[in-house]
Motif scaffolding. Structure first.
Motif, PDB file in Angstrom:
ATOM      1  N   UNK A 111       0.850  -1.194   0.000  1.00  0.00           N
ATOM      2  CA  UNK A 111       0.000   0.000   0.000  1.00  0.00           C
ATOM      3  C   UNK A 111       0.883   1.240   0.000  1.00  0.00           C
ATOM      4  N   UNK A 112       0.579   2.182  -0.895  1.00  0.00           N
ATOM      5  CA  UNK A 112       1.331   3.429  -0.989  1.00  0.00           C
ATOM      6  C   UNK A 112       0.323   4.566  -1.139  1.00  0.00           C
ATOM      7  N   UNK A 113       0.526   5.669  -0.422  1.00  0.00           N
ATOM      8  CA  UNK A 113      -0.416   6.777  -0.553  1.00  0.00           C
ATOM      9  C   UNK A 113       0.123   8.089  -0.021  1.00  0.00           C
ATOM     10  N   UNK A 114      -0.542   9.160  -0.406  1.00  0.00           N
ATOM     11  CA  UNK A 114      -0.226  10.492   0.111  1.00  0.00           C
ATOM     12  C   UNK A 114      -0.992  10.725   1.408  1.00  0.00           C
ATOM     13  N   UNK A 115      -0.353  11.316   2.390  1.00  0.00           N
ATOM     14  CA  UNK A 115      -1.006  11.656   3.656  1.00  0.00           C
ATOM     15  C   UNK A 115      -0.836  13.149   3.922  1.00  0.00           C
ATOM     16  N   UNK A 116      -1.967  13.854   4.095  1.00  0.00           N
ATOM     17  CA  UNK A 116      -1.943  15.303   4.309  1.00  0.00           C
ATOM     18  C   UNK A 116      -1.799  15.691   5.771  1.00  0.00           C
ATOM     19  N   UNK A 117      -2.183  14.822   6.693  1.00  0.00           N
ATOM     20  CA  UNK A 117      -2.229  15.187   8.099  1.00  0.00           C
ATOM     21  C   UNK A 117      -3.584  15.730   8.477  1.00  0.00           C
ATOM     22  N   UNK A 118      -3.904  15.714   9.784  1.00  0.00           N
ATOM     23  CA  UNK A 118      -5.237  16.121  10.223  1.00  0.00           C
ATOM     24  C   UNK A 118      -5.252  17.221  11.274  1.00  0.00           C
ATOM     25  N   UNK A 155      -2.612   2.042  -4.481  1.00  0.00           N
ATOM     26  CA  UNK A 155      -2.212   3.416  -4.188  1.00  0.00           C
ATOM     27  C   UNK A 155      -3.432   4.269  -3.874  1.00  0.00           C
ATOM     28  N   UNK A 156      -3.268   5.151  -2.904  1.00  0.00           N
ATOM     29  CA  UNK A 156      -4.320   6.072  -2.463  1.00  0.00           C
ATOM     30  C   UNK A 156      -3.812   7.490  -2.689  1.00  0.00           C
ATOM     31  N   UNK A 157      -4.446   8.204  -3.593  1.00  0.00           N
ATOM     32  CA  UNK A 157      -3.940   9.499  -4.064  1.00  0.00           C
ATOM     33  C   UNK A 157      -4.708  10.646  -3.418  1.00  0.00           C
ATOM     34  N   UNK A 158      -3.974  11.547  -2.794  1.00  0.00           N
ATOM     35  CA  UNK A 158      -4.585  12.739  -2.202  1.00  0.00           C
ATOM     36  C   UNK A 158      -3.494  13.791  -2.012  1.00  0.00           C
ATOM     37  N   UNK A 159      -3.237  14.560  -3.051  1.00  0.00           N
ATOM     38  CA  UNK A 159      -2.164  15.547  -2.998  1.00  0.00           C
ATOM     39  C   UNK A 159      -2.493  16.763  -3.847  1.00  0.00           C
ATOM     40  N   UNK A 203       2.353  14.936  -9.498  1.00  0.00           N
ATOM     41  CA  UNK A 203       2.465  14.292  -8.205  1.00  0.00           C
ATOM     42  C   UNK A 203       1.416  13.226  -8.001  1.00  0.00           C
ATOM     43  N   UNK A 204       0.256  13.381  -8.629  1.00  0.00           N
ATOM     44  CA  UNK A 204      -0.802  12.371  -8.559  1.00  0.00           C
ATOM     45  C   UNK A 204      -0.628  11.319  -9.647  1.00  0.00           C
ATOM     46  N   UNK A 205      -0.269  11.751 -10.849  1.00  0.00           N
ATOM     47  CA  UNK A 205      -0.082  10.818 -11.969  1.00  0.00           C
ATOM     48  C   UNK A 205       0.941   9.745 -11.617  1.00  0.00           C
ATOM     49  N   UNK A 206       1.970  10.122 -10.860  1.00  0.00           N
ATOM     50  CA  UNK A 206       3.035   9.184 -10.507  1.00  0.00           C
ATOM     51  C   UNK A 206       2.525   8.003  -9.699  1.00  0.00           C
ATOM     52  N   UNK A 207       1.396   8.165  -8.997  1.00  0.00           N
ATOM     53  CA  UNK A 207       0.815   7.065  -8.219  1.00  0.00           C
ATOM     54  C   UNK A 207      -0.403   6.457  -8.897  1.00  0.00           C
TER      55      UNK A 207
END
Length: 319
Positions: A111-118, A155-159, A203-207
């Protein structure tokens, strides 16, 4: 609950209902439930009306809502035996990118993904989900590992996009993004991706260069942010609404263009209003996408993935 600009009327009604109930709790002789229920019904009706046909700019606002489930929420809810892996074995560990081994429906996966923080502290630590070169090189390392051991990649994309800072550029930001996209096209294991919020730029396309790509109903996926597009085309970031219309960045637009394979319905009022339901819907979509591509020969899988992206845009009208 954080309310968006276009939800101000809804905030007032729900606030009045809560005030009434608070009065009822402090004074047991007051019967406020009937009036509060009427306000609830009015709020429900307004919520349906607001979200019935969101325009692209409003979808951008919903996709960026700070209370939507983030990558870490999906990992904790959907995966078992989560084992995070850190570092690119070259420079550093980028906390904007999460990655590691886990089990999904008792099947080992990567599993790979972007994490923004909360919150403020975690958002700064995660750099608001904007990965640096070492984040993309970490993703490459993990994809290589998955390929070596025959593990599907999710992959989970959020950037908002890759980090544009001076240091990132000095360390080869564009090259790292290109290499990650190339790695997505090279591995011989199933690769499925979900855009859970923002899918910004390379940055999103890469995932998201995957065998199957799903988007949450109110997520967005675009080559540039509406604000950035407006600044370049009109020298005025305030024209972001016009840019959002022109960019065709909504899940509905991209389904019609053949960029995404499926749209995952969100709870009424967006994923932020029922996080558990949104997470379970994403889990179901991941399971279905993995089923569609599992069992294919590695060479056939890679060929079909490459062909998929070569075909994007070939059916578009010329006008």
């Amino acid at each position: 609950m954080n309310y968006l600009d276009f939800e101000k009327g809804l905030a007032e009604i729900e606030g009045k209902a809560e005030e009434l109930r608070a009065l009822g709790r402090t004074n047991s002789e007051m019967d406020v439930e009937q009036e509060a229920a009427a306000l609830d019904a009015k709020a429900d009706s307004l919520l349906d009306e607001l979200y019935k046909d969101l325009n692209p700019w409003r979808k951008c606002q919903v996709a960026r809502h700070p209370e939507r489930p983030h990558c870490i929420d999906y990992i904790e809810a959907l995966f078992e035996e989560w084992t995070p892996l850190a570092g690119d074995r070259n420079f550093a560990d980028d906390h904007a990118v999460m990655g590691g081994l886990a089990r999904f429906h008792d099947r080992p996966v990567m599993v790979i993904g972007h994490e923004k923080g909360n919150d403020t502290k975690s958002r700064i630590e995660r750099n608001f989900g904007m990965a640096r070169p070492e984040g993309y090189r970490k993703a490459i390392r993990l994809m290589d590992m998955a390929d070596r051991f025959g593990l599907p990649v999710i992959t989970l994309v959020d950037t908002p996009g890759a980090y544009p800072g001076k240091g990132a550029e000095e360390r080869g930001q564009s090259e790292a993004i290109a290499r990650t996209t190339e790695k997505c096209l090279t591995i011989k294991v199933p690769l499925v991706s979900v855009i859970i919020g923002e899918g910004g730029s390379g940055g999103a396309v890469a995932f998201a260069t995957a065998d199957r790509l799903a988007m949450l109903e109110h997520s967005i996926y675009s080559v540039i942010s509406p604000e950035g597009c407006a600044s370049i085309l009109w020298k005025d970031a305030e024209k972001m609404r016009e840019a959002a219309e022109a960019l065709k960045l909504t899940a509905q637009d991209l389904k019609g263009l053949g960029v995404t394979d499926r749209i995952i319905p969100e709870p009424r009022g967006g994923a932020q209003r029922d996080r558990d339901a949104a997470v379970q819907s994403v889990g179901q979509a991941i399971a279905e996408m993995l089923t569609e591509v599992s069992g294919m020969n590695g060479d056939d899988l890679r060929h079909a993935r490459r062909q998929r992206y070569l075909n994007v845009g070939t059916r578009l009208p010329l006008s």
